[in-house]
Scaffold this active site. Structure first.
Site, PDB file in Angstrom:
ATOM      1  N   ASP A 188      -8.276   3.561   1.665  1.00 16.43           N
ATOM      2  CA  ASP A 188      -7.228   4.048   2.584  1.00 16.43           C
ATOM      3  C   ASP A 188      -7.954   4.641   3.894  1.00 16.43           C
ATOM      4  O   ASP A 188      -8.209   5.587   3.964  1.00 16.43           O
ATOM      5  CB  ASP A 188      -6.125   4.725   2.139  1.00 16.43           C
TER       6      ASP A 188
ATOM      7  N   CYS B 187       0.600  -1.297   0.011  1.00 22.15           N
ATOM      8  CA  CYS B 187       0.012   0.055   0.120  1.00 22.15           C
ATOM      9  C   CYS B 187       0.805   1.150   0.029  1.00 22.15           C
ATOM     10  O   CYS B 187       2.083   1.224  -0.534  1.00 22.15           O
ATOM     11  CB  CYS B 187      -0.902  -0.049   1.070  1.00 22.15           C
TER      12      CYS B 187
ATOM     13  N   CYS C 120      -1.550   0.963   7.411  1.00 19.24           N
ATOM     14  CA  CYS C 120      -2.875   0.615   7.458  1.00 19.24           C
ATOM     15  C   CYS C 120      -3.328  -0.613   6.696  1.00 19.24           C
ATOM     16  O   CYS C 120      -3.428  -1.838   7.294  1.00 19.24           O
ATOM     17  CB  CYS C 120      -3.456   1.615   6.963  1.00 19.24           C
ATOM     18  N   ARG C 121      -3.423  -0.725   5.650  1.00 22.88           N
ATOM     19  CA  ARG C 121      -3.866  -1.699   4.690  1.00 22.88           C
ATOM     20  C   ARG C 121      -3.176  -3.047   4.367  1.00 22.88           C
ATOM     21  O   ARG C 121      -3.601  -4.077   4.724  1.00 22.88           O
ATOM     22  CB  ARG C 121      -4.534  -1.115   3.159  1.00 22.88           C
ATOM     23  N   SER C 122      -1.875  -2.711   3.970  1.00 22.32           N
ATOM     24  CA  SER C 122      -0.961  -3.663   3.719  1.00 22.32           C
ATOM     25  C   SER C 122      -0.625  -4.481   4.940  1.00 22.32           C
ATOM     26  O   SER C 122      -0.562  -5.646   4.922  1.00 22.32           O
ATOM     27  CB  SER C 122       0.380  -3.236   2.938  1.00 22.32           C
TER      28      SER C 122
ATOM     29  N   ASN D 164       2.538   1.802   4.470  1.00 24.29           N
ATOM     30  CA  ASN D 164       2.891   0.115   5.059  1.00 24.29           C
ATOM     31  C   ASN D 164       2.356   0.342   6.271  1.00 24.29           C
ATOM     32  O   ASN D 164       3.075  -0.134   7.255  1.00 24.29           O
ATOM     33  CB  ASN D 164       4.154  -0.336   4.740  1.00 24.29           C
TER      34      ASN D 164
END
Length: 155
Positions: A127, A9, A14-16, A12
């Site tokens: 995000d 993401c 939050c999402r990934s 690096n």
């Protein structure tokens, strides 16, 4: 031969890392920890060395999923050689990954996370750093990681 999966993401945090932790948990539950390696990275460098975002940690805690030892790092060209699957959390990061790899792009399969969930009709995992919707992102990540595990096992 071990299969290696990298989630990417922007920062690096939050999402990934959420996807890394969820996917690692599913890999462990399937008894495949000795066959599948999981990591995450960001295309940006703002958060290198930082732990996952508080909102990501909260969602993972609520779902009993460990993120112990996870720290943000930046995506590099070497990741293409080191991983079999590069799973981008949105189309912008997919473009950035492809740009970073350039003509050096090798054997890693680069895909967007939401391509695993076409029935959702959404191109990108939003995000939560900006939206605050960590619970919605967790829902998407959990469902997509189930599909990704099936995809990885078939390859």
């Amino acid at each position: 031969m071990k299969k290696k999966v990298l989630f990417v993401c922007l920062g690096n945090i939050c999402r990934s890392p959420m996807a890394e932790a969820v996917f690692r948990s599913k890999v462990e539950q399937a008894g495949l920890s000795d066959q599948i390696i999981v990591d995450s990275a960001g295309t940006g460098d703002w958060h290198i060395g930082h732990p996952p975002h508080e909102g990501t940690r909260k969602e993972l805690d609520l779902n009993g999923i460990s993120y112990t030892g996870m720290k943000a790092r930046q995506f590099t060209q070497q990741d293409d050689a080191d991983f079999d699957f590069i799973v981008c959390m949105d189309t912008k990061n997919e473009r950035d990954v492809r740009e970073i790899l350039g003509t050096r792009a090798g054997s890693a399969e680069v895909l967007t996370f939401m391509s695993l969930l076409p029935e959702r009709g959404v191109a990108d995992v939003p995000d939560p750093y900006y939206t605050g919707q960590f619970d919605y992102v967790f829902e998407l990540v959990d469902a997509g990681c189930e599909r990704l595990l099936d995809h990885v096992k078939l390859k």
